[in-house]
Design an enzyme around this catalytic site. Structure first.
Site, mmCIF file in Angstrom:
data_model
loop_
_atom_site.group_PDB
_atom_site.id
_atom_site.type_symbol
_atom_site.label_atom_id
_atom_site.label_comp_id
_atom_site.label_asym_id
_atom_site.label_seq_id
_atom_site.Cartn_x
_atom_site.Cartn_y
_atom_site.Cartn_z
ATOM 1 N N CYS A 132 0.323 -2.162 -4.443
ATOM 2 C CA CYS A 132 -0.969 -1.691 -3.490
ATOM 3 C C CYS A 132 -0.633 -1.645 -1.981
ATOM 4 O O CYS A 132 -0.808 -2.913 -1.649
ATOM 5 C CB CYS A 132 -2.286 -2.308 -3.859
ATOM 6 S SG CYS A 132 -3.466 -1.584 -3.039
ATOM 7 N N CYS A 135 -3.430 -2.485 0.148
ATOM 8 C CA CYS A 135 -4.105 -3.783 -0.038
ATOM 9 C C CYS A 135 -3.325 -4.712 0.752
ATOM 10 O O CYS A 135 -3.791 -5.816 1.418
ATOM 11 C CB CYS A 135 -4.146 -4.230 -1.666
ATOM 12 S SG CYS A 135 -4.922 -3.218 -2.750
ATOM 13 N N ASP A 136 -1.929 -4.730 0.418
ATOM 14 C CA ASP A 136 -1.086 -5.824 1.136
ATOM 15 C C ASP A 136 -0.283 -5.387 2.359
ATOM 16 O O ASP A 136 0.611 -6.084 2.757
ATOM 17 C CB ASP A 136 -0.117 -6.362 -0.207
ATOM 18 C CG ASP A 136 -0.759 -6.819 -1.372
ATOM 19 O OD1 ASP A 136 -1.926 -7.506 -1.022
ATOM 20 O OD2 ASP A 136 -0.332 -6.596 -2.457
#
Length: 304
Positions: A132, A135-136
């Site tokens: 992701c 997300c990261d």
């Protein structure tokens, strides 16, 4: 006969359980794995959940479960094998032979990122291997990273990471992308994105964290090492809907057909989180789905 059975104990399922208890519903949570939390358990750090910056993914999953426990939510570990609609009631069958009955169901079994199943992938998951970018990606600001895939998600990930990272390698096994033309045009405008054609990712390695990846040429099988600090695998998602695809309408990819009210095509059955058809699949949207699904379930119960 329960008012509600929630299948799954990730962010969506536990959110639904908390909202259901607060609504005074007699409910049960069935979780297929011995530990609650879902995908978040495999996330090294979550930095985009409102009010919890820098939270370790495992700790976040435990906090979600602690909240549910404190509210008195009843959870049982059971692998669901079938969901059957009987009109005013629903039954849930499990692998151990048990059968549970409820007036409404919330399906919250989530989805899993498709894996390449190559050496180092699982070992470095959360330590440089991610599924992701939104997300990261922020953890790799100013660093060199690789994205694996050739579809819309891979292209979007590469474009997103290009704003943060020094260098982005897009690795694709074919000699052309499957991504939409508009995304390909945006990719070409990113000066720090380099597409490595006709290559597959064959291994991930490093000392504690990702330091390099091994690429294999599709044509002749020769391999090369590429130094990167992060690798984002975007080769698709797999919704965990096998147990009820026969009885709850899904799209061609297996995602449960349900809108923002989380109502499926079957009255009294609702879907929350990453398993339903939706645009954004994040922890925060899964939690929101849990609340919406319970609100819809309440309306259904009051109307019947």
């Amino acid at each position: 006969m329960y008012d509600l059975i929630v299948i799954g104990s990730g962010p969506a399922g536990l959110s639904a359980a908390v909202y259901g208890i607060r609504a005074g519903l007699d409910l049960l949570v069935l979780e297929g794995k011995p530990m609650s939390g879902g995908q978040v358990l495999n996330t090294y750090e979550v930095d985009n959940y409102l009010g919890m910056p820098g939270m370790n993914g495992f700790d976040m999953g435990m906090k979600f479960r602690e909240h549910a426990d404190a509210m008195g939510v009843s959870c049982k570990t059971a692998e669901v094998t079938a969901v059957i609609d009987h009109g005013q009631s629903k039954t849930v069958e499990t692998a151990d032979g048990a059968v549970y009955e409820a007036k409404t169901l919330i399906l919250a079994t989530g989805a899993e990122h498709a894996m390449l199943n190559i050496p180092g992938e699982e070992e470095y998951r959360g330590k440089g291997v991610s599924y992701c970018a939104t997300c990261d990606g922020a953890f790799f600001r100013g660093r060199d990273v690789a994205v694996v895939g050739g579809g819309d998600v891979a292209a979007e990930d590469a474009i997103y990471l290009a704003r943060l990272c020094r260098k982005v390698y897009l690795i694709h096994r074919r000699d052309s992308l499957r991504a939409a033309k508009s995304l390909q045009n945006k990719l070409s405008d990113c000066d720090n994105v380099e597409i490595l054609w006709s290559r597959t990712l064959s291994a991930v390695s490093g000392s504690g964290l990702v330091e390099q990846i091994t690429l294999r040429q599709v044509e002749d099988g020769t391999e090369e090492e590429l130094p990167v600090e992060g690798v984002f695998i975007a080769v698709g998602m797999q919704p965990n809907t096998q147990a009820f695809r026969d009885n709850v309408p899904c799209d061609e990819k297996g995602y449960v057909l349900a809108g923002e009210d989380c109502a499926t095509k079957v009255p009294g059955i609702f879907a929350a989180g990453d398993l339903r058809t939706k645009q954004v699949r994040q922890i925060i949207t899964a939690v929101a789905d849990g609340a919406c699904a319970v609100a819809s379930a309440e309306r259904y119960l009051n109307g019947n």
